[in-house]
Design a protein around this motif. Sequence first.
Motif, PDB file in Angstrom:
ATOM      1  N   TYR A  62      39.718  80.661 -11.630  1.00 19.99           N
ATOM      2  CA  TYR A  62      40.382  81.890 -12.069  1.00 19.99           C
ATOM      3  C   TYR A  62      41.329  81.594 -13.229  1.00 19.99           C
ATOM      4  O   TYR A  62      41.290  82.259 -14.279  1.00 19.99           O
ATOM      5  N   VAL A 105      34.427  84.789 -11.024  1.00 23.96           N
ATOM      6  CA  VAL A 105      35.131  83.604 -10.522  1.00 23.96           C
ATOM      7  C   VAL A 105      34.652  83.241  -9.114  1.00 23.96           C
ATOM      8  O   VAL A 105      34.392  82.079  -8.804  1.00 23.96           O
ATOM      9  N   SER A 152      37.040  88.828 -11.405  1.00 21.21           N
ATOM     10  CA  SER A 152      37.225  88.150 -10.126  1.00 21.21           C
ATOM     11  C   SER A 152      35.880  87.887  -9.441  1.00 21.21           C
ATOM     12  O   SER A 152      35.706  86.869  -8.770  1.00 21.21           O
ATOM     13  N   VAL A 167      40.847  83.804  -4.917  1.00 22.63           N
ATOM     14  CA  VAL A 167      41.088  84.825  -5.938  1.00 22.63           C
ATOM     15  C   VAL A 167      42.159  85.802  -5.459  1.00 22.63           C
ATOM     16  O   VAL A 167      43.019  86.239  -6.227  1.00 22.63           O
ATOM     17  N   LYS A 224      40.611  82.560 -17.158  1.00 19.02           N
ATOM     18  CA  LYS A 224      41.569  83.538 -17.695  1.00 19.02           C
ATOM     19  C   LYS A 224      42.230  82.983 -18.957  1.00 19.02           C
ATOM     20  O   LYS A 224      42.401  83.702 -19.956  1.00 19.02           O
TER      21      LYS A 224
END
Length: 310
Positions: free
Chosen positions: A139, A235, A232, A267, A143
């Motif tokens: 994550y 991920v 998400s 997450v 990101k």
Amino acid sequence: MWKIISGIFLGWSLGANDSANIFGTGVTTGAVKYRTAILLTSIFVLLGAILEGPKCMKIVSDLSQLIPMEAFLCALASAITMTILTYAAIPASTSQAIIGAVIGAGILSGSADFSKLIKIVACWVLTPIGGMVFGFLVYHVLKFIFDKTVPSLTYRNTIYAVGILVAGCYGAYSLGANNVANVTGIYVGSGLLTDQMAALIGGLSIASGALTYGKKVMITIGKGIVPLDPFSALVTILAEALTLHLFTQIGVPVSSSQAVVGAVVGVGIVGGLRTVNPKMLIKITTGWVMTPFASGLMTILFIYVSSLIQ
């Protein structure tokens, strides 16, 4: 050879239950259509089973030396357990189901090798933890990359959709490579099948389950634990695939359900623990605890009844 029918049934139930772990988050976020998801899952599950499935066969086949009839009954008990949990929309562990069945049969015959069981149980414990760690790390890494390189929200959504497809294919490949041993590994130990034949038959049966039945569990994975956006979801799928592939190299079949739930929770931790649905986690954990005991007891019952009939 009719004794492998229960293994095919088990593979079908695994595919029906665990196909949700691959694209469930992608489907429920709208990034992938359901039909596309199950088609890609079936193709890459089979590919993973054929190319890397034999890596995990040995530990299942060596855990208990079963005669062909015992192997048939172990697979049947595991398949029934998995089918019931799938009908109840509970993500379950085929690894726990078949190992519980094999231990039940081994206790009756006195051939169970508990030294190997310790390694398997340790990996069961580490699987959701691994998924959680990968989920948390992936994550933050993705990101950071997207924030630096893709400022446009429109472009990001396109990348998320493509990424979910690619990560899902990798996840399906890892599922086939790791979990096919749960389906047909016992037949290798009983001398009914070779590693490669077991991988092919097991892969085909898992693919059939993915194609025919599994939407209910997919909704549980995608929405029931943590509400996920497309990023998400990407991920989660990638973290689950990495976890499964890691344990494949170790040679231990583990639960894709535990891996993906761990990833979803990882997450969820990034977004704050309040986003995690505790009631759903309790429901899933209860299923994990019940699975090996239910499958083991059912196997003992089947073997006992079979001995009376004979």
